[in-house]
Structures are given as structure tokens and as C-alpha cells.
Design a protein around this motif. Structure first.
Motif, PDB file in Angstrom:
ATOM      1  N   ASP A   1      45.061  60.894  35.641  1.00  0.00           N
ATOM      2  CA  ASP A   1      45.903  60.637  34.472  1.00  0.00           C
ATOM      3  C   ASP A   1      45.361  61.439  33.299  1.00  0.00           C
ATOM      4  OD1 ASP A   1      47.526  59.695  32.498  1.00  0.00           O
ATOM      5  OD2 ASP A   1      46.904  57.605  32.639  1.00  0.00           O
ATOM      6  N   VAL A   2      46.161  62.409  32.845  1.00  0.00           N
ATOM      7  CA  VAL A   2      45.785  63.198  31.681  1.00  0.00           C
ATOM      8  C   VAL A   2      46.171  62.423  30.425  1.00  0.00           C
ATOM      9  CG1 VAL A   2      46.171  65.350  30.423  1.00  0.00           C
ATOM     10  CG2 VAL A   2      46.088  65.356  32.928  1.00  0.00           C
ATOM     11  N   MET A   3      45.246  62.305  29.495  1.00  0.00           N
ATOM     12  CA  MET A   3      45.560  61.625  28.242  1.00  0.00           C
ATOM     13  C   MET A   3      46.533  62.470  27.437  1.00  0.00           C
ATOM     14  SD  MET A   3      41.939  59.961  27.058  1.00  0.00           S
ATOM     15  CE  MET A   3      41.017  58.876  28.158  1.00  0.00           C
TER      16      MET A   3
ATOM     17  N   GLY B   1      53.972  61.232  30.802  1.00  0.00           N
ATOM     18  CA  GLY B   1      52.554  61.517  30.636  1.00  0.00           C
ATOM     19  C   GLY B   1      52.049  62.519  31.653  1.00  0.00           C
ATOM     20  N   GLY B   2      50.745  62.422  31.925  1.00  0.00           N
ATOM     21  CA  GLY B   2      50.127  63.382  32.849  1.00  0.00           C
ATOM     22  C   GLY B   2      49.638  62.725  34.124  1.00  0.00           C
TER      23      GLY B   2
ATOM     24  N   PRO C   1      41.991  68.018  27.048  1.00  0.00           N
ATOM     25  CA  PRO C   1      40.765  68.120  27.847  1.00  0.00           C
ATOM     26  C   PRO C   1      40.298  66.811  28.460  1.00  0.00           C
ATOM     27  CG  PRO C   1      40.220  68.071  25.519  1.00  0.00           C
ATOM     28  CD  PRO C   1      41.705  68.067  25.605  1.00  0.00           C
ATOM     29  N   ILE C   2      40.905  65.675  28.122  1.00  0.00           N
ATOM     30  CA  ILE C   2      40.424  64.393  28.626  1.00  0.00           C
ATOM     31  C   ILE C   2      41.379  63.901  29.699  1.00  0.00           C
ATOM     32  CG2 ILE C   2      39.785  62.030  28.048  1.00  0.00           C
ATOM     33  CD1 ILE C   2      37.985  64.146  26.810  1.00  0.00           C
ATOM     34  N   ALA C   3      40.820  63.517  30.845  1.00  0.00           N
ATOM     35  CA  ALA C   3      41.617  62.990  31.944  1.00  0.00           C
ATOM     36  C   ALA C   3      40.743  62.092  32.792  1.00  0.00           C
ATOM     37  CB  ALA C   3      42.198  64.120  32.789  1.00  0.00           C
ATOM     38  N   THR C   4      41.353  61.090  33.379  1.00  0.00           N
ATOM     39  CA  THR C   4      40.636  60.274  34.361  1.00  0.00           C
ATOM     40  C   THR C   4      41.056  60.747  35.741  1.00  0.00           C
ATOM     41  OG1 THR C   4      42.337  58.567  34.464  1.00  0.00           O
ATOM     42  CG2 THR C   4      40.623  58.318  32.778  1.00  0.00           C
ATOM     43  N   CYS C   5      40.173  60.546  36.722  1.00  0.00           N
ATOM     44  CA  CYS C   5      40.473  61.031  38.069  1.00  0.00           C
ATOM     45  C   CYS C   5      39.659  60.237  39.081  1.00  0.00           C
ATOM     46  CB  CYS C   5      40.153  62.524  38.184  1.00  0.00           C
ATOM     47  SG  CYS C   5      40.585  63.251  39.786  1.00  0.00           S
ATOM     48  N   LEU C   6      40.289  59.986  40.214  1.00  0.00           N
ATOM     49  CA  LEU C   6      39.578  59.363  41.337  1.00  0.00           C
ATOM     50  C   LEU C   6      39.827  60.249  42.554  1.00  0.00           C
ATOM     51  CD1 LEU C   6      39.338  55.590  41.985  1.00  0.00           C
ATOM     52  CD2 LEU C   6      39.589  57.145  43.903  1.00  0.00           C
ATOM     53  N   TYR C   7      38.728  60.698  43.174  1.00  0.00           N
ATOM     54  CA  TYR C   7      38.813  61.645  44.295  1.00  0.00           C
ATOM     55  C   TYR C   7      38.146  60.990  45.506  1.00  0.00           C
ATOM     56  CZ  TYR C   7      38.582  66.125  46.821  1.00  0.00           C
ATOM     57  OH  TYR C   7      38.725  67.135  47.737  1.00  0.00           O
TER      58      TYR C   7
ATOM     59  N   ASP D   1      52.807  69.512  27.441  1.00  0.00           N
ATOM     60  CA  ASP D   1      51.399  69.927  27.443  1.00  0.00           C
ATOM     61  C   ASP D   1      50.594  69.112  28.435  1.00  0.00           C
ATOM     62  OD1 ASP D   1      51.959  71.781  25.527  1.00  0.00           O
ATOM     63  OD2 ASP D   1      51.299  70.539  23.841  1.00  0.00           O
ATOM     64  N   ALA D   2      50.812  67.784  28.422  1.00  0.00           N
ATOM     65  CA  ALA D   2      50.080  66.938  29.365  1.00  0.00           C
ATOM     66  C   ALA D   2      50.472  67.270  30.794  1.00  0.00           C
ATOM     67  CB  ALA D   2      50.343  65.464  29.061  1.00  0.00           C
ATOM     68  N   ALA D   3      51.758  67.529  31.027  1.00  0.00           N
ATOM     69  CA  ALA D   3      52.199  67.880  32.374  1.00  0.00           C
ATOM     70  C   ALA D   3      51.597  69.210  32.819  1.00  0.00           C
ATOM     71  CB  ALA D   3      53.724  67.943  32.413  1.00  0.00           C
TER      72      ALA D   3
END
Length: 704
Positions: free
Chosen positions: A527-529, A507-508, A573-579, A534-536
Motif C-alpha cells: 500500500d503506497v501512502m 490509492g496505491g 516514497p512511503i509504502a507498506t509491503c508484505l512479501y 502519482d500513488a498508482a
């Protein structure tokens, strides 16, 4: 004289008594005169004057007169109508004068006045005084003709029927065998008579046949259409199928005569049924293969599925060998007369055998020369069939001479290799051996093996392409992750990345540790959906952008805002992220969340807890503001960032999995790398389809 029976008549009585005595003298003799009883043979003795002097009980049944009514009466007047008397007297005189026997049919008048045709045998008798008598043996003509018809029919059926027929006595010895059974058994009639089945037949099941005959003889219950497959002297080299039936035979008086056996050659029906059953098993095997082969996108697993599905129905031992350059995607440089490199992917056996140990070890590469049968198979793209293997054949099959000896000792007698071909490319070979299965491989087996190999080859080809793409994606993904998290001021950091199992695309998932100004540090996880290259690639772009925006020293929510705008032009275009950013000078940790799972905070002496942050929307949704939350980290506090592959499953509620994460994490430990590994081992399952990334940071004392 008319009232006293002659000595000869008395002698006849004595003879009957002797027969009865014989009948009682031993077993099997009772009813020896039963055929005469069935015919109801009547005996009448007439003296020289034509008067009846002897009248048997059967004569009463035949003519209707009792002995009292008949004895002493003129036979012609009592038994014959007026128009037949002259002819009867003439015949009587001839018998008495010449002594010649007369036989024929004569109409007899019965007591009720009706006339009945009776079959006669008349002969002259002399007693010790020289007196002459006439003995008449009489049988009702209709009864006699019925018996003659039955006997003739039985004889014709037995002698001319194509069905084998035998009559065995109570000792199971042949008493009657028809010509058809002679031909079936290949044994003349004379060699049958007086012998038992075991003396005629040598096949293994003859004891069962005799047991069945005794069972019928004892119980009287017929056994009909029993199936026997055997070989006879008539055709000792081929199996024949017989439908046999056994019946207990009784005489007219009810005595047991023996047991009859009928035998019908049903070989063609047997072969047709066997072929139908074989076709059914093949269809079942193909259907089974469709369900069992290609369940994953793993090359090795698919090869094992092919090897397993063919035993024991098609072969006793199977192996799947794939060309090494096919697996590695190298351009083939094989010389036409040089060796070919194979990689063994699977071996299967229907039973424990040394042959599996003699095969190429799974995973190893073996080089086979042009004389090897497997080499011929992949070079020609055609099956190689050796129906009957000799010692030389085995040396062209096995990997070395010792392995060939192992095959010989195990009894390997038939070999088949079919190529694995997908999209016009030869991938390798599917090898099959028969050991305990006595039948050699034939053309039908070749067709079935090719069908299985074709299905598996497509699955193997798909799996290797998937594996190649997956390897490329994983390589790309790992190249974008930091090789080892840098140890930043005021922090100890550990990380772990584990891709999905081989059957799934990576996955991503990503993480990063970014140095900032004034010894601050940014911790990022996302985490890229989607999955695959492509996800990588999307992950790589987000990771690069996060580093660029981090250099601007913006608050975490602003960083997420810029990343959100960037995702609109990406493939995924959809991804979750914690910064998060950490300042060791103040101990402040500022965190913003874009749809990611909450981090876990562990403080010394306290159980782990989930940080309740504003969740925010994933990157790519657009038009949503993000919030920054500030917490203080004290020396020894640990902050765990993770992706959903650690906790999410198909079957369990997420709340239960998060609780399990907290319980598994436990109190803060000194070894961060060990903690990461322990979490993955405890939380992950072998078939989990998603990647997982962990980032564990521990606050340290300033200067520590």
C-alpha cells in the motif's frame, strides 16, 4: 296657577314616560335619550306673569336651585342679575307676544352667586284653555360647546381622514361609512348602509372578518392592527394589504352601540416586507446551497444536490442535464443546427407528481433539436424564461408530446432554464418548473437560479475532473494488477481489489503473485501512502521492481531491503509491503514485513489467528533492517494478506477491527473467491475512503 303645572307640562312628562316605555319595550332602545342626558338638558316653564311653574330635575343641576326653591318664583329675579333683567324681560315679552322662538346665550345667576353662560331655546306654549306659557330649554354653554367640538372633530376625522372608517350596528350592518372607505371598497355609501361586510366583499376571508367583529362586539376586547390581504371592487386585479382595527362603541350611558372599524392601506409596507422576506429566503437558500452542493466529488451526487436544494423554495420540479460530450471529455462536434446530446443526472420534486416520470430517466442520454428551450439555453449560454407557458411552450420543454401532455395536466405554468457554466465552459442546463406555486418566474428568480447553477457548475466541473483523474488512476492501477492470480503448484489463490468510493481518489494498493524457480511462489501485497495517479504510478514501479528482484531468488527480507532503497527516488516514497515465498516441496512459507498489517492464518478445525511477525518499518524510511519469519503451511491452511482499507476506519480502534476480521473470516472455507467477497461486504462501509486489496492463498497437497 303658579303652583300647578300646565297641561302642556304634564304632557311633556307623559312624553318622557312614553320614551322610557319605548326604551323598555325592546332590546337596543335603552338609553335612547342618552345624548340629552349627557348634555344635561334642563326644561323650565314660565307663566304669562313670569313665574316658574315647571322645573325639571336637570334644571337643578344647571342652575343649582331645587324645584321647591324655584317653583312659583319670578324667573327674572331668581335667575338673572339686575343688569340683565330688562333685556330678559324684553325677550320674554317678544316670545309671548309673537310666538317666535328665541335662541341664544344668556348669563344666568346660580344659587351660589356665580354667573354661568347658558344656551337657551325659548318658545311659546298654549294649553287647551288658551293660557300662554314660555318653555325654556337650557344647556350649559361649556358643555354644549365641548359636545359640538367633539362632534365637529369626529365628523372631520371621519369624513376627511385618509383612513377608512365604518360604524356597524349590533347586527353588523353598516350605519356609517366615510369617503375613504368608499374609495377603498369601491362601493358608494348608499350601497353600504344597512348591509353586512359579506354583502360588500367577495374575498374568501370575509367570514373571518365578520367573526372578528362579532368577537369584539361580544367581548369588548379591541383587535388592533390586524393584517388582511384581499382584493376589492376598487382594484379587483391586484392584491392589497390592509391594517384593520376593531373597537366596540358605547354610548354616554354605557350602552353598546355597535363596533367601529378602521382600515389603513399598508400595501407598500406589505410589499416592502414581502420583498425583505423574499430576500431573506433567497439568502437562506444560497447559504443552504453553499452547504449542500459539492459535498462530494461525485458528478451525479452534486447534480442531485443542486436539484434538491431548489425545491420547494424556488421551484416545484427541477432537473439537471449535462452535455454528454462534457462528461466523456470528448471534443464537441455539435452542428449548429443539429441535435444536442444531454445526459440526465438528477430530477427532484417538491411533491409526488407524474412529471418526474415524464422527465428524462436519470443516467440516460437524450437528443434535443434546436427548437428545444434547453438546447437554446446551452447554445447561447443565456437563461431561457417562459413566465407563462402555453401548450406550444410545453412541447418545446418536454422530451416528447406525451410528456408535454403530462406537464399540462399537472398544471405546469412557468419554466426557467439556466446554463451550467464553469471556467467559461458550458456544461449543461438547470431546468425549473412551477406547478403549485402560483407565481411565475421573474427576473429575481433568474438571478437566484443562476447563482445556484454557478455554484453547482464549479462543483460539477471539479467532480468530473476528479472523476476523470480517478478513472485514469484506477485504470492504471488495475492494468498493473494481475488480471487473475495464477494457480501455482501447491496453492489455490483468490484475489480481490475494490477502489475507494467515487468521491475519493484511488490509492496505491496492490498485490501480486510471482512464479519463482523450483515451483516456488512469491505472494506480495502493499500500500503506497497517498492517492491518485502519482500513488498508482509509484505502486506500478514497486510492483515491477518486486518482480525483478523476485527473479534473483533472494530471501524476503533482502527483497524488502532493495525495495526500500528504490523508494528514495520515487514521488511517494512511503509504502507498506508484505512479501512471502512458499515452497510446496517443503511446505515452508517465509515472510518479511515492512510496516504492513499482519497476515491471518486459518488452519482447518482452528479459529483464524494473526501471525505475530516483526513489523519492520515502511519502505522509504531507510536504515532499518527487515526480518524473515518461517512458518509451515499444511494442506488446507489458508493465508490472508490484506491492505488497511479492509480494517481501518476513522472511528474504531484498530484492535477491535482486527478482532472483527478474525470473527468474520471464521473457519477455512472451500470457496476462496466467495470468502474474499464476504469479507469485503462485511467489513467495508459505503463511505470508506480507502482502497482495499485481498490475496487469499490455500496450501494444497503435493500434486493436488
Amino acid at each position: 296657577m303658579a303652583q300647578d303645572p300646565p297641561p302642556e307640562a304634564s304632557g311633556a312628562d307623559t312624553a318622557d314616560a312614553d320614551v322610557d316605555a319605548d326604551a323598555e319595550a325592546g332590546p337596543g332602545r335603552q338609553g335612547a335619550g342618552s345624548l340629552l342626558d349627557f348634555l344635561n338638558v334642563a326644561a323650565v316653564v314660565v307663566d304669562a306673569g313670569g313665574r316658574i311653574v315647571f322645573w325639571s330635575p336637570q334644571a337643578t343641576d344647571t342652575f343649582g336651585y331645587t324645584a321647591e326653591q324655584a317653583l312659583g318664583q319670578p324667573a327674572a329675579q331668581l335667575l338673572l342679575s339686575e343688569e340683565n333683567r330688562d333685556r330678559a324681560v324684553e325677550l320674554f315679552a317678544g316670545v309671548m307676544a309673537t310666538g317666535q322662538t328665541w335662541a341664544g346665550v344668556f348669563p344666568v345667576r346660580q344659587r351660589d352667586g356665580t354667573t354661568r353662560l347658558v344656551e337657551f331655546r325659548n318658545m311659546r306654549l298654549l294649553d287647551d284653555l288658551g293660557d300662554v306659557y314660555a318653555l325654556g330649554i337650557a344647556v350649559d354653554q361649556a358643555t354644549l360647546h365641548d359636545m359640538e367640538s367633539r362632534l365637529a372633530l369626529s365628523e372631520q376625522l371621519v369624513s376627511q381622514a385618509p383612513v377608512g372608517f365604518a360604524l356597524l350596528d349590533t347586527d353588523l350592518r353598516y350605519r356609517l361609512v366615510n369617503p375613504a372607505l368608499e374609495r377603498i371598497n369601491g362601493v358608494p355609501l348608499a350601497e353600504h348602509i344597512g348591509r353586512r361586510p359579506r354583502d360588500i366583499h367577495s374575498y374568501d376571508g370575509v367570514e373571518t372578518v365578520e367573526w372578528a367583529l362579532r368577537h369584539v362586539l361580544t367581548t369588548g376586547t379591541p383587535l388592533v392592527d390586524q393584517y388582511v390581504v384581499s382584493r376589492t371592487r376598487a382594484d379587483p386585479d391586484h392584491d392589497h394589504a390592509w391594517s384593520v382595527s376593531y373597537y366596540r362603541i358605547h354610548g354616554p350611558a354605557g350602552q353598546v352601540i355597535g363596533v367601529a372599524s378602521s382600515v389603513v392601506d399598508v400595501t407598500q409596507r406589505h410589499l416592502a416586507a414581502a420583498e425583505a422576506e423574499r430576500a431573506r429566503r433567497r439568502l437562506t437558500l444560497i447559504a443552504d446551497a453553499s452547504a449542500r452542493i459539492g459535498t462530494t466529488l461525485g458528478v451525479e451526487q452534486t447534480a442531485r444536490e443542486l436539484a434538491d436544494v431548489a425545491v420547494p423554495d424556488l421551484a416545484d420540479v427541477t432537473a439537471v442535464d449535462v452535455l454528454d460530450d462534457v462528461l466523456s471529455y470528448r471534443t464537441s462536434t455539435r452542428h449548429p443546427n443539429g441535435p444536442v446530446l444531454f445526459r440526465a443526472l438528477a430530477v427532484a420534486s417538491a411533491f409526488p407528481t407524474d412529471i418526474t416520470a415524464a422527465a428524462d430517466p436519470v443516467g440516460e442520454v437524450a437528443a434535443y433539436g434546436p427548437d428545444r428551450l434547453i438546447t437554446q439555453c446551452v447554445r447561447t449560454g443565456q437563461p431561457v424564461l417562459v413566465a407563462h407557458c402555453d401548450e406550444q411552450d410545453l412541447r418545446h420543454i418536454a422530451r416528447d408530446a406525451r410528456s408535454a401532455d403530462t406537464l399540462a395536466r399537472a398544471g405546469a405554468h412557468s419554466y426557467l432554464a439556466v446554463p451550467l457554466i464553469a471556467r467559461d465552459e458550458i456544461l449543461g442546463a438547470f431546468d425549473l418548473l412551477r406547478i403549485r406555486n402560483p407565481d411565475p418566474f421573474d427576473a429575481d428568480d433568474v438571478l437566484l437560479a443562476r447563482e445556484l447553477a454557478a455554484r453547482a457548475a464549479i462543483a460539477i466541473d471539479n467532480a468530473r475532473w476528479h472523476q476523470n483523474v480517478r478513472t485514469a488512476a484506477e485504470t492504471l492501477q488495475r492494468s498493473l494488477l494481475p488480471p487473475a492470480p495464477p494457480q501455482r503448484p501447491g496453492l489455490r489463490i483468490a484475489s480481490l481489489y475494490q477502489p475507494a468510493q467515487a468521491a475519493n481518489e484511488v490509492g496505491g494498493d496492490w498485490y501480486d503473485v510471482i512464479p519463482l524457480a523450483a515451483e516456488k511462489t512469491a505472494l506480495v501485497i502493499g500500500d503506497v501512502m497517498g492517492n491518485g495517479i502519482d500513488a498508482a504510478a509509484t505502486m506500478g514501479q514497486l510492483c515491477t521492481a518486486a518482480r525483478a528482484y523476485a527473479a534473483l531468488d533472494l530471501p524476503p527480507d533482502k527483497i524488502l531491503h532493495h525495495l526500500d532503497q528504490l523508494t528514495h527516488g520515487l514521488e511517494h516514497p512511503i509504502a507498506t509491503c508484505l512479501y512471502a515465498t512458499y515452497d510446496p516441496a517443503t511446505g515452508q512459507c517465509r515472510i518479511a514485513n515492512a510496516g504492513h498489517l499482519p497476515p491471518v492464518l486459518t488452519r482447518p478445525g482452528h479459529p483464524p489467528e494473526l501471525l505475530h511477525l516483526p513489523t519492520g518499518a515502511p519502505l522509504g524510511v531507510g536504515g532499518v533492517d527487515f526480518d524473515t519469519t518461517t512458518i509451515h503451511l499444511h494442506p488446507g491452511d489458508q493465508l490472508l494478506l490484506y491492505t488497511d482499507g479492509l480494517v481501518e476506519t476513522r472511528d474504531d480502534p484498530i484492535d477491535e477491527r482486527l478482532t472483527l476480521l478474525l470473527n468474520t473470516l471464521g473457519p477455512a472455507g472451500p470457496h476462496l473467491d466467495a470468502t474474499c467477497a464476504r469479507l469485503v461486504d462485511a467489513m467495508r462501509r459505503p463511505d470508506d475512503p480507502d482502497d482495499v486489496a485481498l490475496l487469499l492463498a490455500e496450501a494444497r497437497s503435493p500434486g493436488g
